[in-house]
Design a protein around this motif. Structure first.
Motif, PDB file in Angstrom:
ATOM      1  N   ILE A  47       0.820  -1.212   0.000  1.00  0.00           N
ATOM      2  CA  ILE A  47       0.000   0.000   0.000  1.00  0.00           C
ATOM      3  C   ILE A  47       0.855   1.263   0.000  1.00  0.00           C
ATOM      4  CG2 ILE A  47      -0.174   0.233   2.518  1.00  0.00           C
ATOM      5  CD1 ILE A  47      -3.119   1.004   2.100  1.00  0.00           C
ATOM      6  N   GLY A  50       1.721   1.967  -3.560  1.00  0.00           N
ATOM      7  CA  GLY A  50       0.405   2.186  -4.166  1.00  0.00           C
ATOM      8  C   GLY A  50      -0.161   3.549  -3.805  1.00  0.00           C
ATOM      9  N   ALA A  54      -0.850   6.780  -6.223  1.00  0.00           N
ATOM     10  CA  ALA A  54      -2.167   7.428  -6.200  1.00  0.00           C
ATOM     11  C   ALA A  54      -2.034   8.926  -5.943  1.00  0.00           C
ATOM     12  CB  ALA A  54      -3.032   6.786  -5.115  1.00  0.00           C
ATOM     13  N   PHE A 383      -7.951   1.085  -8.670  1.00  0.00           N
ATOM     14  CA  PHE A 383      -8.367   0.849  -7.280  1.00  0.00           C
ATOM     15  C   PHE A 383      -9.796   0.335  -7.206  1.00  0.00           C
ATOM     16  CE2 PHE A 383     -10.559   2.594  -3.525  1.00  0.00           C
ATOM     17  CZ  PHE A 383      -9.879   1.904  -2.528  1.00  0.00           C
ATOM     18  N   THR A 386     -10.212  -3.401  -8.321  1.00  0.00           N
ATOM     19  CA  THR A 386      -9.837  -4.392  -7.296  1.00  0.00           C
ATOM     20  C   THR A 386     -10.836  -4.384  -6.151  1.00  0.00           C
ATOM     21  OG1 THR A 386      -8.376  -2.753  -6.283  1.00  0.00           O
ATOM     22  CG2 THR A 386      -7.390  -4.273  -7.858  1.00  0.00           C
TER      23      THR A 386
END
Length: 451
Positions: A47, A50, A54, A383, A386
């Motif tokens: 994360i 990630g 983002a 995002f 998923t």
């Protein structure tokens, strides 16, 4: 009163494509190499990279402001060069932050946050002004081909940088990562500067001598968003890019879980999809440049066809899961790529045509609004795709049905985008008598001004 403006030659279009190559070279190190280093070598949760990526996408909301800035100055080159400087500095900063995080985690992550923000702002400023410059200088009949060239050259930046960087990173160390990233960033910046030097037409002496007072950013943005055609196209970009990107992170897991494909096989599947995208883009570019006409030269037609083909392929992938291993998944994925390529090149060409609708004073702001919609939708799509799969798996124990439901939802989104696109005005390319020897003539749809 309309007037002819200087148009870019094919060589100049390729030169501008080199900016996209440089941009892709910097970005690929963050999305692949540095992402892997954070997760594997530093053992950080997935994360973390990630969230940083983002954050880069979140800054795309500033694209209208960058576009407005280039409108006010009347020159796009400084924004391209400045944006590339910020992008390259940010890319180098991300590498330094990653190396620093190995010994000082908090300091490294703090620097990484700042650097990813810089990357996002730099990419937004450079990318928006580059598209505006292309929209200004590329004649209607070449817009599809120009969109294909700059897209392919960006992919070339990915393809060339990743293996070369990988070669020089072994044996891995933080110092090597910083050195390789710094070298890539420096080379990318120099390539971009050389590519744009002297390419933008000089402002007329009359325009330079009589500077007009520009309305404030909020007034220009409100004026753009108040126009029904601009709002409709913004909605189209957002919905279609959401559908385009939502499959990105779930297609390979779907192939592995449902079709029992190995990691190597799913990687090849992704390559097949990208090959389809390239084929679709080249197909539309060739048709619009060499044939054109009110039908085959209509970007509106190709946008609708691309959305329809993408929806059909996604529906086939969704319904192919319950069929099992006998379903021709590779053919469906190649079809998805082809449809995506047709849609993408037609949509980008339409974006360049529509950007000039409000004249030079709004061109950058308009492109910024659509770039923001594209960036935010692309970042959210992966995002949400998923998340939708995880939520669907709470309802059904069989992963095949969870994935199928999400792919079917993406197909529906593409059909919604198709319906929206039918209400958007697009440029039409006039037919050539002889595509190899005759000078092209071009038509614009009613309501367009040839600028």
């Amino acid at each position: 009163m309309t007037h002819a403006s200087p148009t870019f030659s094919w060589l100049q279009i390729v030169r501008l494509g080199l900016v996209q190559t440089a941009l892709g070279a910097v970005v690929v190190l963050m999305t692949s190499t540095i992402n892997r280093v954070m997760v594997v070598e530093l053992a950080l949760p997935a994360i973390v990279p990630g969230g940083l990526v983002a954050l880069h996408y979140a800054t795309q909301v500033l694209r209208p402001r960058w576009g407005y800035g280039s409108d006010v100055g009347g020159r796009r080159t400084p924004w391209i060069v400045g944006g590339m400087a910020a992008l390259c500095l940010g890319g180098f900063g991300v590498a330094v932050a990653t190396a620093l995080a190995a010994s000082h985690l908090a300091a490294g992550l703090t620097l990484a946050i700042f650097s990813f923000l810089l990357v996002g702002m730099g990419a937004g400023a450079a990318g928006t002004s580059l598209l505006v410059l292309l929209a200004t200088g590329v004649e209607a009949g070449r817009r599809g081909a120009a969109a294909t060239i700059v897209w392919v050259m960006m992919i070339a930046g990915f393809a060339v940088t990743a293996p070369l960087a990988g070669h020089f990173l072994d044996p891995f160390s933080g110092a090597r990562l910083v050195a390789v990233s710094g070298s890539v960033s420096l080379i990318a910046f120099l390539v971009a500067v050389l590519a744009v030097t002297g390419i933008e037409p000089a402002r007329s002496s009359r325009a330079a001598a009589l500077p007009e007072k520009k309305p404030p950013f909020r007034a220009v943005l409100a004026q753009v968003l108040a126009e029904p055609a601009a709002r409709r196209f913004t909605l189209f970009i957002f919905v279609s890019m959401l559908a385009y990107s939502a499959q990105e992170l779930i297609l390979e897991p779907y192939a592995g879980l449902v079709f029992a494909m190995t990691p190597g096989a799913t990687t090849k599947l992704a390559g097949l999809q990208h090959g389809g995208v390239l084929a679709g883009m080249l197909f539309v570019a060739g048709i619009t440049v060499f044939l054109g006409g009110p039908v085959l030269g209509s970007l509106k037609l190709w946008t609708a066809i691309g959305c329809g083909l993408s929806a059909l392929a996604l529906a086939a992938i969704a319904f192919g899961g319950p069929v099992g291993p006998g379903f021709p998944l590779r053919a469906a994925v190649a079809g998805l790529g082809f449809g995506n390529g047709v849609y993408a090149v037609a949509a980008i060409g339409s974006m360049m045509a529509l950007a000039g609708r409000g004249g030079e004073t709004e061109r950058g702001t308009r492109m910024g609004v659509w770039g923001a919609a594209q960036g935010i939708a692309f970042g959210a799509g992966g995002f949400l795709g998923t998340l939708a799969v995880d939520l669907a798996r709470l309802v059904t124990a069989e992963p095949v049905y969870a994935y199928a439901a999400v792919f079917a939802g993406e197909a529906l989104l593409f059909l919604v985008a198709l319906a929206i696109s039918l209400g958007v005005e697009h440029a039409t390319v006039g037919r050539r008598k002889n595509p190899l020897t005759e000078t092209a003539s071009f038509q614009l749809s009613p309501g367009f001004d040839a600028r």
